[in-house]
Design a protein around this motif. Structure first.
Motif, PDB file in Angstrom:
ATOM      1  N   ASP A   1      16.949 -38.280 -30.384  1.00 45.61           N
ATOM      2  CA  ASP A   1      18.213 -38.431 -29.662  1.00 45.61           C
ATOM      3  C   ASP A   1      18.419 -37.335 -28.620  1.00 45.61           C
ATOM      4  O   ASP A   1      19.506 -37.228 -28.035  1.00 45.61           O
TER       5      ASP A   1
ATOM      6  N   SER B   1      11.119 -39.333 -35.979  1.00 42.44           N
ATOM      7  CA  SER B   1      12.413 -38.931 -35.425  1.00 42.44           C
ATOM      8  C   SER B   1      12.346 -37.590 -34.702  1.00 42.44           C
ATOM      9  O   SER B   1      13.294 -37.227 -33.996  1.00 42.44           O
TER      10      SER B   1
ATOM     11  N   CYS C   1      12.574 -41.971 -27.360  1.00 46.18           N
ATOM     12  CA  CYS C   1      13.683 -41.086 -26.988  1.00 46.18           C
ATOM     13  C   CYS C   1      14.767 -41.868 -26.262  1.00 46.18           C
ATOM     14  O   CYS C   1      14.475 -42.675 -25.361  1.00 46.18           O
ATOM     15  N   SER C   2      16.014 -41.616 -26.640  1.00 43.22           N
ATOM     16  CA  SER C   2      17.160 -42.209 -25.951  1.00 43.22           C
ATOM     17  C   SER C   2      18.407 -41.493 -26.451  1.00 43.22           C
ATOM     18  O   SER C   2      18.344 -40.655 -27.349  1.00 43.22           O
ATOM     19  N   SER C   3      19.546 -41.854 -25.885  1.00 41.36           N
ATOM     20  CA  SER C   3      20.801 -41.300 -26.374  1.00 41.36           C
ATOM     21  C   SER C   3      21.058 -41.794 -27.793  1.00 41.36           C
ATOM     22  O   SER C   3      20.483 -42.787 -28.243  1.00 41.36           O
ATOM     23  N   ALA C   4      21.935 -41.103 -28.512  1.00 44.20           N
ATOM     24  CA  ALA C   4      22.180 -41.430 -29.922  1.00 44.20           C
ATOM     25  C   ALA C   4      22.686 -42.861 -30.098  1.00 44.20           C
ATOM     26  O   ALA C   4      22.299 -43.555 -31.048  1.00 44.20           O
ATOM     27  N   ARG C   5      23.515 -43.333 -29.178  1.00 45.52           N
ATOM     28  CA  ARG C   5      24.104 -44.672 -29.352  1.00 45.52           C
ATOM     29  C   ARG C   5      23.099 -45.789 -29.098  1.00 45.52           C
ATOM     30  O   ARG C   5      23.348 -46.936 -29.473  1.00 45.52           O
ATOM     31  N   ARG C   6      21.953 -45.478 -28.485  1.00 47.18           N
ATOM     32  CA  ARG C   6      20.931 -46.498 -28.230  1.00 47.18           C
ATOM     33  C   ARG C   6      19.776 -46.442 -29.229  1.00 47.18           C
ATOM     34  O   ARG C   6      18.829 -47.218 -29.125  1.00 47.18           O
ATOM     35  N   GLN C   7      19.823 -45.513 -30.186  1.00 48.33           N
ATOM     36  CA  GLN C   7      18.714 -45.347 -31.114  1.00 48.33           C
ATOM     37  C   GLN C   7      18.447 -46.617 -31.920  1.00 48.33           C
ATOM     38  O   GLN C   7      17.301 -46.953 -32.211  1.00 48.33           O
TER      39      GLN C   7
ATOM     40  N   ALA D   1      16.974 -40.798 -19.631  1.00 52.16           N
ATOM     41  CA  ALA D   1      18.105 -41.025 -20.536  1.00 52.16           C
ATOM     42  C   ALA D   1      19.429 -41.043 -19.771  1.00 52.16           C
ATOM     43  O   ALA D   1      20.338 -41.816 -20.103  1.00 52.16           O
TER      44      ALA D   1
ATOM     45  N   ASP E   1      13.796 -33.945 -30.504  1.00 48.52           N
ATOM     46  CA  ASP E   1      14.408 -34.979 -31.345  1.00 48.52           C
ATOM     47  C   ASP E   1      14.488 -36.294 -30.590  1.00 48.52           C
ATOM     48  O   ASP E   1      14.563 -36.326 -29.357  1.00 48.52           O
TER      49      ASP E   1
ATOM     50  N   THR F   1      18.896 -34.189 -28.721  1.00 52.86           N
ATOM     51  CA  THR F   1      19.930 -33.178 -28.936  1.00 52.86           C
ATOM     52  C   THR F   1      19.353 -31.777 -29.090  1.00 52.86           C
ATOM     53  O   THR F   1      20.107 -30.797 -29.012  1.00 52.86           O
TER      54      THR F   1
END
Length: 263
Positions: free
Chosen positions: A232, A220, A195-201, A43, A230, A234
């Motif tokens: 994202d 999720s 799984c990825s950062s929130a902006r890439r979900q 990530a 999670d 987090t």
């Protein structure tokens, strides 16, 4: 016997390094840490990850004795008197159901590790050891803890379809391997997490993954060896669950102390 067998596989490096049970300084925490660390590193590079958690149905009860004995001799160099002893250890066992005042007719145990035995879990690990090489053949990363299997991989943001196909092919091969080993995958408890950062979900696939004859849709959040992960990354669910358990324990303590008065 269990200690000698573990010494044998450790000295000759016969147990996969990615099997975390029955190893010094290895636990469920270290297993999850390894997987989560790899996913977080991907990530940080901007690469999404696909994590698949496979669940077997009654895995220890379906171990095929002839296949186990053959693998012990072929892959783990367990032969001669030791092989004969293990064969004797597994054979001529019976099982029955007992209730107060009655007992069913004993029937022979034709498969499975002896229930409650020290040696049984170790034999299961050796029985499933070559699954690691099968997953690595598809250039994916496995991590095993007893009968819990984690398969994951990474890709560039534009190659998610290729990764999904690779994971699907790998899972299909694992299902075939399990079938040939008399093991059964429980598709209803198998989970898939992107799984990825929130902006890439929003860029991640939502198509279900074929697991045998079933389709498993991405979720999720998954619970991996007791830790909530999670999509994202987090760890919000893990923190919430931990706080909830702490508050419940504190309420019990408060209730206990409130019964006493300070004189």
């Amino acid at each position: 016997m269990a200690r000698q067998l573990l010494d044998h596989v450790r000295v000759h490096k016969l147990l996969p390094s990615l099997q975390s049970v029955y190893r010094a300084q290895h636990s469920t925490e270290t297993a999850v840490f390894k997987v989560l660390s790899d996913i977080l590193t991907a990530a940080d590079r901007g690469d999404p990850s696909m994590l698949t958690l496979l669940d077997m149905s009654a895995a220890f009860d379906t171990v095929d004795h002839p296949i186990l004995l053959r693998r012990l001799m072929t892959f783990h160099v367990v032969n001669g008197v030791v092989h004969t002893w293990i064969s004797s250890y597994l054979s001529n066992r019976t099982q029955y159901v007992r209730s107060p005042g009655s007992r069913s007719t004993p029937l022979p145990v034709l498969c499975g590790d002896p229930r409650g035995s020290v040696l049984g879990p170790i034999l299961f690990l050796l029985y499933t050891a070559d699954m690691v090489q099968l997953v690595e053949f598809f250039e994916l990363y496995p991590h095993l803890y007893a009968d819990d299997t984690q398969i994951y991989g990474f890709c560039r943001p534009g190659n998610t379809d290729s990764l999904r196909k690779r994971v699907a092919d790998c899972v299909a091969a694992v299902v075939d391997w399990m079938r040939s080993s008399r093991l059964q995958l429980n598709a209803s408890k198998t989970e898939v997490l992107w799984c990825s950062s929130a902006r890439r979900q929003s860029q991640l696939p939502s198509d279900p993954l074929a697991v045998g004859s079933d389709l498993v849709s991405p979720v999720s959040c998954v619970r991996d060896l007791g830790i909530f992960i999670d999509a994202d990354l987090t760890m919000r669910t893990q923190v919430t669950q931990t706080c909830s358990k702490c508050f419940a324990a504190l309420r019990q303590l408060r209730s206990s102390f409130s019964r006493y008065t300070v004189s």
